[in-house]
Design a protein around this motif. Structure first.
Motif, PDB file in Angstrom:
ATOM      1  N   LYS A 176       0.926  -0.964   0.404  1.00 30.75           N
ATOM      2  CA  LYS A 176       0.389  -0.268   0.024  1.00 30.75           C
ATOM      3  C   LYS A 176       0.965   0.676  -0.098  1.00 30.75           C
ATOM      4  CE  LYS A 176      -4.313  -2.227   2.601  1.00 30.75           C
ATOM      5  NZ  LYS A 176      -5.256  -1.783   1.440  1.00 30.75           N
ATOM      6  N   GLY A 177       1.344   1.122   0.833  1.00 28.90           N
ATOM      7  CA  GLY A 177       2.562   2.378   1.029  1.00 28.90           C
ATOM      8  C   GLY A 177       3.910   2.304   2.716  1.00 28.90           C
ATOM      9  N   VAL A 178       4.417   3.898   2.248  1.00 27.64           N
ATOM     10  CA  VAL A 178       4.833   4.295   3.465  1.00 27.64           C
ATOM     11  C   VAL A 178       5.239   5.546   4.126  1.00 27.64           C
ATOM     12  CG1 VAL A 178       7.255   4.122   2.319  1.00 27.64           C
ATOM     13  CG2 VAL A 178       7.083   3.329   4.687  1.00 27.64           C
TER      14      VAL A 178
ATOM     15  N   MET B 123      -6.959   4.003  -0.049  1.00 25.37           N
ATOM     16  CA  MET B 123      -6.056   3.644   0.770  1.00 25.37           C
ATOM     17  C   MET B 123      -6.479   2.424   1.681  1.00 25.37           C
ATOM     18  SD  MET B 123      -3.056   5.046   1.112  1.00 25.37           S
ATOM     19  CE  MET B 123      -2.124   4.249   1.920  1.00 25.37           C
ATOM     20  N   GLN B 124      -7.171   2.226   1.863  1.00 27.47           N
ATOM     21  CA  GLN B 124      -8.154   0.958   2.487  1.00 27.47           C
ATOM     22  C   GLN B 124      -8.451   0.022   1.460  1.00 27.47           C
ATOM     23  OE1 GLN B 124      -7.860   0.348   5.732  1.00 27.47           O
ATOM     24  NE2 GLN B 124      -8.465  -2.180   5.394  1.00 27.47           N
ATOM     25  N   GLU B 125      -8.979   0.769   0.071  1.00 27.05           N
ATOM     26  CA  GLU B 125      -9.749  -0.634  -0.452  1.00 27.05           C
ATOM     27  C   GLU B 125      -9.271  -0.838  -2.217  1.00 27.05           C
ATOM     28  OE1 GLU B 125     -12.629  -2.027   0.666  1.00 27.05           O
ATOM     29  OE2 GLU B 125     -12.771  -0.571   2.755  1.00 27.05           O
ATOM     30  N   LYS B 126      -7.543   0.482  -2.012  1.00 26.79           N
ATOM     31  CA  LYS B 126      -7.783   0.204  -3.644  1.00 26.79           C
ATOM     32  C   LYS B 126      -7.184  -0.988  -3.996  1.00 26.79           C
ATOM     33  CE  LYS B 126      -2.987   1.580  -2.373  1.00 26.79           C
ATOM     34  NZ  LYS B 126      -1.903   1.738  -3.069  1.00 26.79           N
ATOM     35  N   LYS B 127      -7.602  -1.145  -4.988  1.00 28.88           N
ATOM     36  CA  LYS B 127      -7.470  -2.421  -5.813  1.00 28.88           C
ATOM     37  C   LYS B 127      -5.630  -2.067  -6.094  1.00 28.88           C
ATOM     38  CE  LYS B 127     -10.769  -4.290  -3.707  1.00 28.88           C
ATOM     39  NZ  LYS B 127     -10.618  -5.171  -2.619  1.00 28.88           N
ATOM     40  N   LYS B 128      -5.597  -1.277  -7.343  1.00 28.63           N
ATOM     41  CA  LYS B 128      -4.602  -0.661  -8.240  1.00 28.63           C
ATOM     42  C   LYS B 128      -3.406  -0.561  -7.275  1.00 28.63           C
ATOM     43  CE  LYS B 128      -7.416  -0.480 -11.825  1.00 28.63           C
ATOM     44  NZ  LYS B 128      -7.710   0.428 -12.993  1.00 28.63           N
ATOM     45  N   PRO B 129      -2.124  -1.446  -7.891  1.00 34.29           N
ATOM     46  CA  PRO B 129      -0.659  -1.355  -7.322  1.00 34.29           C
ATOM     47  C   PRO B 129      -0.096   1.006  -7.445  1.00 34.29           C
ATOM     48  CG  PRO B 129      -1.427  -2.124  -9.263  1.00 34.29           C
ATOM     49  CD  PRO B 129      -1.894  -1.705  -9.410  1.00 34.29           C
ATOM     50  N   VAL B 130      -0.494   0.814  -6.417  1.00 31.39           N
ATOM     51  CA  VAL B 130      -0.467   2.827  -6.909  1.00 31.39           C
ATOM     52  C   VAL B 130       0.842   2.485  -5.757  1.00 31.39           C
ATOM     53  CG1 VAL B 130      -0.831   4.964  -6.090  1.00 31.39           C
ATOM     54  CG2 VAL B 130      -2.324   3.062  -8.024  1.00 31.39           C
ATOM     55  N   PHE B 131       1.729   2.645  -5.129  1.00 32.58           N
ATOM     56  CA  PHE B 131       2.699   3.023  -3.870  1.00 32.58           C
ATOM     57  C   PHE B 131       2.760   3.986  -3.580  1.00 32.58           C
ATOM     58  CE2 PHE B 131       6.228   2.675  -1.448  1.00 32.58           C
ATOM     59  CZ  PHE B 131       5.803   1.812   0.007  1.00 32.58           C
ATOM     60  N   VAL B 132       1.998   4.657  -1.952  1.00 33.12           N
ATOM     61  CA  VAL B 132       2.166   5.601  -1.837  1.00 33.12           C
ATOM     62  C   VAL B 132       3.159   6.543  -1.228  1.00 33.12           C
ATOM     63  CG1 VAL B 132       0.352   7.191  -0.156  1.00 33.12           C
ATOM     64  CG2 VAL B 132      -1.040   6.185  -2.155  1.00 33.12           C
ATOM     65  N   VAL B 133       4.325   6.788  -1.520  1.00 36.98           N
ATOM     66  CA  VAL B 133       5.182   7.017  -0.227  1.00 36.98           C
ATOM     67  C   VAL B 133       4.722   9.183   0.590  1.00 36.98           C
ATOM     68  CG1 VAL B 133       7.635   8.310   0.254  1.00 36.98           C
ATOM     69  CG2 VAL B 133       6.366   6.310  -1.164  1.00 36.98           C
ATOM     70  N   ALA B 134       4.521   9.191   1.600  1.00 40.20           N
ATOM     71  CA  ALA B 134       4.004   9.991   2.098  1.00 40.20           C
ATOM     72  C   ALA B 134       4.933  10.168   3.588  1.00 40.20           C
ATOM     73  CB  ALA B 134       2.796   9.869   3.205  1.00 40.20           C
ATOM     74  N   THR B 135       5.471  12.084   3.210  1.00 44.69           N
ATOM     75  CA  THR B 135       6.641  12.320   3.800  1.00 44.69           C
ATOM     76  C   THR B 135       5.380  13.008   4.800  1.00 44.69           C
ATOM     77  OG1 THR B 135       7.503  14.393   2.752  1.00 44.69           O
ATOM     78  CG2 THR B 135       8.712  11.940   2.646  1.00 44.69           C
TER      79      THR B 135
ATOM     80  N   GLU C  39      -6.839   7.725  12.276  1.00 48.03           N
ATOM     81  CA  GLU C  39      -7.087   7.208  11.366  1.00 48.03           C
ATOM     82  C   GLU C  39      -6.272   6.890  10.082  1.00 48.03           C
ATOM     83  OE1 GLU C  39     -10.642  10.921  11.938  1.00 48.03           O
ATOM     84  OE2 GLU C  39      -8.468  10.246  13.015  1.00 48.03           O
ATOM     85  N   LEU C  40      -5.246   7.748  10.290  1.00 49.87           N
ATOM     86  CA  LEU C  40      -4.317   7.525   8.958  1.00 49.87           C
ATOM     87  C   LEU C  40      -3.461   7.108   8.862  1.00 49.87           C
ATOM     88  CD1 LEU C  40      -3.589   8.481   5.792  1.00 49.87           C
ATOM     89  CD2 LEU C  40      -2.306  10.759   7.502  1.00 49.87           C
ATOM     90  N   LEU C  41      -3.177   7.045  11.050  1.00 44.76           N
ATOM     91  CA  LEU C  41      -2.091   5.926  11.405  1.00 44.76           C
ATOM     92  C   LEU C  41      -1.926   4.451  12.008  1.00 44.76           C
ATOM     93  CD1 LEU C  41      -0.140   8.518  13.773  1.00 44.76           C
ATOM     94  CD2 LEU C  41       0.081   8.554  11.254  1.00 44.76           C
ATOM     95  N   ARG C  42      -3.457   4.007  11.752  1.00 47.68           N
ATOM     96  CA  ARG C  42      -3.356   2.426  11.834  1.00 47.68           C
ATOM     97  C   ARG C  42      -2.563   1.767  10.712  1.00 47.68           C
ATOM     98  NH1 ARG C  42      -7.446   0.155   9.635  1.00 47.68           N
ATOM     99  NH2 ARG C  42      -9.609   0.530   8.535  1.00 47.68           N
ATOM    100  N   LYS C  43      -2.894   0.391  10.973  1.00 44.10           N
ATOM    101  CA  LYS C  43      -2.260  -0.446   9.877  1.00 44.10           C
ATOM    102  C   LYS C  43      -3.557  -0.412   8.924  1.00 44.10           C
ATOM    103  CE  LYS C  43       1.427  -2.045  10.768  1.00 44.10           C
ATOM    104  NZ  LYS C  43       2.893  -1.477  10.629  1.00 44.10           N
ATOM    105  N   GLY C  44      -3.092  -0.445   7.779  1.00 41.27           N
ATOM    106  CA  GLY C  44      -3.954  -1.117   7.112  1.00 41.27           C
ATOM    107  C   GLY C  44      -4.003   0.177   6.472  1.00 41.27           C
ATOM    108  N   ARG C  45      -3.989   1.557   6.397  1.00 37.94           N
ATOM    109  CA  ARG C  45      -3.577   2.314   5.444  1.00 37.94           C
ATOM    110  C   ARG C  45      -2.133   2.168   4.586  1.00 37.94           C
ATOM    111  NH1 ARG C  45      -9.113   3.468   6.570  1.00 37.94           N
ATOM    112  NH2 ARG C  45      -9.408   4.612   7.773  1.00 37.94           N
ATOM    113  N   PHE C  46      -0.927   2.962   6.049  1.00 40.86           N
ATOM    114  CA  PHE C  46       0.063   1.951   5.377  1.00 40.86           C
ATOM    115  C   PHE C  46       0.463   0.967   6.250  1.00 40.86           C
ATOM    116  CE2 PHE C  46      -0.145   6.624   5.785  1.00 40.86           C
ATOM    117  CZ  PHE C  46       0.566   6.787   4.094  1.00 40.86           C
ATOM    118  N   ASP C  47       1.930   0.501   4.784  1.00 41.37           N
ATOM    119  CA  ASP C  47       2.643  -0.694   5.826  1.00 41.37           C
ATOM    120  C   ASP C  47       3.700  -0.873   6.622  1.00 41.37           C
ATOM    121  OD1 ASP C  47       1.095  -2.170   3.480  1.00 41.37           O
ATOM    122  OD2 ASP C  47       3.000  -1.460   2.251  1.00 41.37           O
ATOM    123  N   GLU C  48       4.253   0.361   6.444  1.00 40.36           N
ATOM    124  CA  GLU C  48       5.097   1.064   7.538  1.00 40.36           C
ATOM    125  C   GLU C  48       5.001   2.279   8.016  1.00 40.36           C
ATOM    126  OE1 GLU C  48       5.714   0.132  11.033  1.00 40.36           O
ATOM    127  OE2 GLU C  48       6.569  -1.750  10.254  1.00 40.36           O
ATOM    128  N   ILE C  49       5.090   3.224   8.451  1.00 40.34           N
ATOM    129  CA  ILE C  49       5.864   4.133   9.166  1.00 40.34           C
ATOM    130  C   ILE C  49       7.155   4.369   9.400  1.00 40.34           C
ATOM    131  CG2 ILE C  49       5.170   5.815  10.439  1.00 40.34           C
ATOM    132  CD1 ILE C  49       2.255   5.270  11.411  1.00 40.34           C
TER     133      ILE C  49
END
Length: 555
Positions: A281-283, A375-387, A397-407
């Protein structure tokens, strides 16, 4: 899975035709490809019980089709609708670009045409099986027809379609002495996956250009595919296509984060599906400003050889009611259209600063809700990098597991990381032998420089190198080690001027985020041994050394 979407479209279209849905709307740029699929459906007795004749209409040719070569009198929309109304055999009528009569984009709707459509809809339901399909590159539907027209999604070409196109082009040019094909099965898969999000015509153009540009087709032609995707992004005012020549070797330190990212490279390929792996999902990367968060985002795009899109959340907001939410949806759709891709959201906390206020009538909350759901439901391979610099201002809500793979938390660089950063920036700039002179970048030199720059961030180390080169340039001589020391002595690091802020960030990250620095690099955190620097540093720097942020987990 991709081929399944084509079958699902055919099944859905067949069911709608059988159920006598009078008016359907397909929005796509691929007019010919859509017509080919429609033609297969209307003549397939397994999909529909009663096969139908297929007719097309456009403003210049009128109605054309089986036994109809185009009539002058059917060129006007009203006459075309009259022809459909009076036609007595089972048929499907595909009306191209009919949206121009529905208004929008500065045009007024043609109320006579809209009224005529509403008049003939009851007859379409009750008479001989007849259906109208509006085929247009733009979805424009007047409110008067919203209850009578069914919108169908027509997906862009699947991976199998693009792979089939690539195979056909390779076979057609295999005996061409002027073109060399140098692709393994995995490289061919990566090239076809890179073309996802393009129309078949765009993909064909990209492959053809790759073949003729240097007389060969190989994995290095990935840049040409990305250039075609860049054309899509150029037409979007919200997303920016970032072209980066950086790679992970240009990032000093942060080995833990780099290893984590390396393990997820190529995870969008079919080979990953054998392990039952979903696309990551992203980081979320947080930490001290100037420590390389944005640099990592740029390096990921170049290393993974995927399009890197930067989303400026400031451009999402619009003064027109509802436009901001539509802009967010359009940005997401664009990122998904060219997937696999990387979506980079820089300083995400600034874009969500209005979340808990009523000053924007809830616009920020709605935009945030749209992003969270995607972020929760996306099916297409779009990797999100948020800084983020100030992660404490982000909603939970943004920080819980399921949104990003890791913080990950990016801390002040350690001794070894500072040595690596000095090496990167000095090697990148010292190409001219006259400028380099007798200066040799040895392990001992890097260690001395690193010891003198405790609590300095990566951006400050880069500026130290730049300042030293300016010193040498102003005197028209080669750079010397003393130039670097002089630049160090004149710079006050952020760790001193913003000591309290950095301590607060580190306290938050100590139990909530994973350290981007690997355990073996973090040894000096527990055993600081820089007495010379400690004597010179103000008290806040000692406070900084007392606490290091990020949980110790090595990947």
């Amino acid at each position: 899975m991709a081929e399944q979407s084509v079958l699902q479209f055919k099944t859905m279209l067949g069911n709608l035709l059988k159920a006598r849905f009078p008016c359907l709307y397909i929005s796509t740029w691929e007019e010919e490809r859509a017509l080919q699929v429609i033609d297969k459906v209307v003549h397939d007795t397994e999909l529909i019980r009663t096969t139908r004749k297929l007719f097309t209409w456009n403003l210049t040719d009128g109605i054309k089709g089986e036994g109809q070569s185009g009539k002058e009198e059917t060129k006007t929309p009203l006459k075309a609708l009259e022809f459909i109304e009076k036609y007595t055999e089972p048929a499907v009528f595909v009306l191209k670009d009919f949206h121009i009569f529905f208004g929008g984009q500065g045009r007024l709707p043609d109320f006579q045409v809209i009224r005529k459509i509403r008049n003939i809809i009851p007859a379409l339901k009750l008479s001989t099986p007849k259906n109208i399909i509006f085929l247009s590159p733009t979805l424009i539907l007047p409110k008067d027809l919203e209850k009578d027209v069914t919108v169908i999604d027509f997906e862009l070409p699947s991976f199998l379609e693009i792979e089939r196109l690539l195979d056909d082009m390779i076979d057609a040019n295999r005996d061409n002495e002027r073109i060399t094909i140098e692709l393994s099965d995995e490289e061919k898969e990566r090239l076809a996956k890179a073309a996802l999000g393009l129309t078949l015509q765009e993909a064909e153009n990209a492959f053809a250009r790759a073949m003729v540009e240097n007389g060969r087709l190989c994995i290095k032609d990935m840049d040409i595919i990305l250039e075609e995707k860049r054309q899509i992004i150029k037409k979007s005012e919200i997303l920016e296509f970032i072209k980066s020549d950086l790679n992970m070797d240009d990032v000093g330190g942060l080995e833990n984060l780099k290893r984590w990212l390396k393990k997820r490279d190529k995870s969008w390929l079919d080979s990953a599906q054998r392990y039952g792996l979903p696309a990551p999902k992203g980081v979320l990367i947080t930490g001290v400003p100037g420590c390389g968060k944005s640099l990592i985002a740029k390096a990921v795009g170049a290393t993974w050889q995927l399009p890197l899109l930067r989303l400026d959340i400031g451009k999402i907001y619009s003064g027109i009611v509802g436009s901001s939410e539509e802009n967010m949806r359009r940005a997401i759709q664009t990122a998904e259209a060219i997937a696999p891709s990387i979506l980079w959201i820089d300083e995400i906390e600034k874009g969500l600063s209005g979340m808990n206020s009523n000053g924007d009538s809830g616009t920020s909350t709605r935009i945030f809700g749209t992003f969270l759901t995607w972020m929760q439901e996306k099916k297409k391979p779009v990797f999100v990098v948020a800084t983020a610099n100030n992660i404490q201002s982000l909603p939970p809500e943004l920080l819980r597991k399921g949104r990003f793979d890791e913080i990950f938390f990016v801390d002040l660089p350690t001794l070894r990381e500072r040595m690596a950063i000095f090496e990167v920036h000095l090697k990148k700039r010292l190409h001219d032998e006259e400028v380099k002179g007798s200066f040799h970048l040895t392990e001992a030199v890097m260690e001395r420089l690193a010891q003198k720059t405790e609590s300095f961030v990566g951006a400050e180390i880069e500026q130290i190198v730049v300042a030293a080169l300016f010193e040498a340039y102003s005197e028209n001589r080669a750079i010397e080690e003393k130039d670097l020391y002089k630049a160090i002595d004149t710079m006050i690091p952020l760790a001193v001027t913003q000591a309290e802020t950095i301590r607060a960030i580190r306290e938050w990250a100590n139990v909530r985020a994973v350290a981007a620095t690997s355990q073996d690099y973090r040894v000096e955190y527990q055993q600081p041994s820089f007495p010379e620097k400690e004597e010179k540093s103000p008290a806040p720097a000692e406070d900084i050394r007392a606490l290091r942020g990020g949980r110790t987990i090595d990947f």
